[in-house]
Design a protein around this motif. Structure first.
Motif, PDB file in Angstrom:
ATOM      1  N   GLU A 196       0.834  -1.210   0.000  1.00  0.00           N
ATOM      2  CA  GLU A 196       0.000   0.000   0.000  1.00  0.00           C
ATOM      3  C   GLU A 196       0.861   1.248   0.000  1.00  0.00           C
ATOM      4  N   GLU A 197       1.945   1.222   0.779  1.00  0.00           N
ATOM      5  CA  GLU A 197       2.860   2.370   0.809  1.00  0.00           C
ATOM      6  C   GLU A 197       3.489   2.593  -0.564  1.00  0.00           C
ATOM      7  N   MET A 198       3.891   1.532  -1.228  1.00  0.00           N
ATOM      8  CA  MET A 198       4.517   1.674  -2.543  1.00  0.00           C
ATOM      9  C   MET A 198       3.518   2.159  -3.587  1.00  0.00           C
ATOM     10  N   ARG A 199       2.265   1.744  -3.443  1.00  0.00           N
ATOM     11  CA  ARG A 199       1.238   2.213  -4.384  1.00  0.00           C
ATOM     12  C   ARG A 199       0.987   3.710  -4.233  1.00  0.00           C
ATOM     13  N   SER A 200       1.052   4.196  -3.002  1.00  0.00           N
ATOM     14  CA  SER A 200       0.769   5.609  -2.750  1.00  0.00           C
ATOM     15  C   SER A 200       2.001   6.489  -2.926  1.00  0.00           C
ATOM     16  N   CYS A 210      10.442   1.796  -2.410  1.00  0.00           N
ATOM     17  CA  CYS A 210      10.494   0.361  -2.678  1.00  0.00           C
ATOM     18  C   CYS A 210      10.904  -0.334  -1.384  1.00  0.00           C
ATOM     19  N   ILE A 211      10.014  -1.177  -0.866  1.00  0.00           N
ATOM     20  CA  ILE A 211      10.207  -1.820   0.432  1.00  0.00           C
ATOM     21  C   ILE A 211      10.064  -3.321   0.265  1.00  0.00           C
ATOM     22  N   GLU A 212      10.971  -4.073   0.900  1.00  0.00           N
ATOM     23  CA  GLU A 212      10.918  -5.530   0.893  1.00  0.00           C
ATOM     24  C   GLU A 212      10.743  -6.037   2.322  1.00  0.00           C
ATOM     25  N   THR A 213      10.079  -7.180   2.448  1.00  0.00           N
ATOM     26  CA  THR A 213      10.020  -7.872   3.733  1.00  0.00           C
ATOM     27  C   THR A 213      10.520  -9.294   3.519  1.00  0.00           C
ATOM     28  N   ASN A 214      11.280  -9.799   4.482  1.00  0.00           N
ATOM     29  CA  ASN A 214      11.863 -11.129   4.342  1.00  0.00           C
ATOM     30  C   ASN A 214      11.974 -11.820   5.692  1.00  0.00           C
ATOM     31  N   THR A 215      12.055 -13.133   5.640  1.00  0.00           N
ATOM     32  CA  THR A 215      12.424 -13.931   6.794  1.00  0.00           C
ATOM     33  C   THR A 215      13.705 -14.684   6.443  1.00  0.00           C
ATOM     34  N   GLU A 216      14.445 -15.085   7.467  1.00  0.00           N
ATOM     35  CA  GLU A 216      15.660 -15.881   7.268  1.00  0.00           C
ATOM     36  C   GLU A 216      16.671 -15.200   6.351  1.00  0.00           C
ATOM     37  N   THR A 217      16.818 -13.877   6.498  1.00  0.00           N
ATOM     38  CA  THR A 217      17.760 -13.109   5.689  1.00  0.00           C
ATOM     39  C   THR A 217      18.852 -12.536   6.580  1.00  0.00           C
TER      40      THR A 217
END
Length: 205
Positions: free
Chosen positions: A64-68, A73-80
């Protein structure tokens, strides 16, 4: 050439390049702190599910943040793995990490991280609340969350914000599943809304 680690005894610190020489499969279960390799704590299936649910929930808000905001550009990850600093090398693997986007194959470094999250398992509380908290603060990561869970899912979320001058975290808020309508309702580092139902891993009896 990759090398196996097999829990070798260290009598002196190694470099970041030497750490990367450990075979990738083994390295996934390791962190490095001031040049010394340490195994990650054991994580059961519920722990991993809670982390995954939280990552997915944050990702919804990130989209939603990237659309607005087209410049974001935001990424979310696990095990990184996050390289906190290179001399002496220290890298942690948060249960969830939220960061500004990277190019493919780039190493994630602390300066690109917005939020790190640790899900507390039996035996990991001291590491999460003292050692990792201090490392993340020293690296300048602006937001740190600690999540407690039970067999149903996330129970509480503690949120901390970095005081830059002190390089230390200040407690902002703790939300509880039985006392708050929303698990997360914040505007920094961007608007994030998460309902407790998004963090459920099993039905309540």
């Amino acid at each position: 050439m990759s090398i196996p680690w097999r829990g070798r005894f260290q009598d002196s610190p190694i470099t970041w390049e030497q750490f990367l020489d450990i075979d990738e499969e083994t390295r996934r279960g390791l962190e490095i702190v001031d040049g010394y390799v340490v195994p990650r704590e054991q994580r059961d299936a519920r722990h991993q599910k809670v982390a995954s649910r939280l990552s997915n929930a944050i990702e919804e808000s990130a989209v939603e943040e990237m659309r607005s905001n087209g410049d974001t550009c935001i990424e979310t990850n696990t095990e990184t793995s996050v390289l906190l600093w290179e001399m002496p090398p220290t890298a942690r693997i948060p249960d969830v990490v939220v960061n500004r986007c990277l190019d493919d194959f780039d190493q994630l470094t602390a300066d690109r991280v917005l939020i790190v999250v640790e899900v507390v398992s039996p035996g990991s509380g001291r590491r999460d609340r003292i050692h990792k908290m201090a490392d993340y603060a020293d690296a300048g990561i602006p937001h740190y969350w600690i999540v407690e869970f039970d067999k149903v899912g996330a129970v509480s979320i503690e949120r901390y914000a970095l005081e830059i001058r002190k390089r230390a975290y200040t407690h902002v808020e703790t939300t509880h599943r039985d006392g708050h309508g929303l698990a997360v309702d914040i505007t920094a580092p961007f608007r994030i809304l998460i309902d407790w139902s998004q963090l459920t891993v099993a039905p309540r009896l």
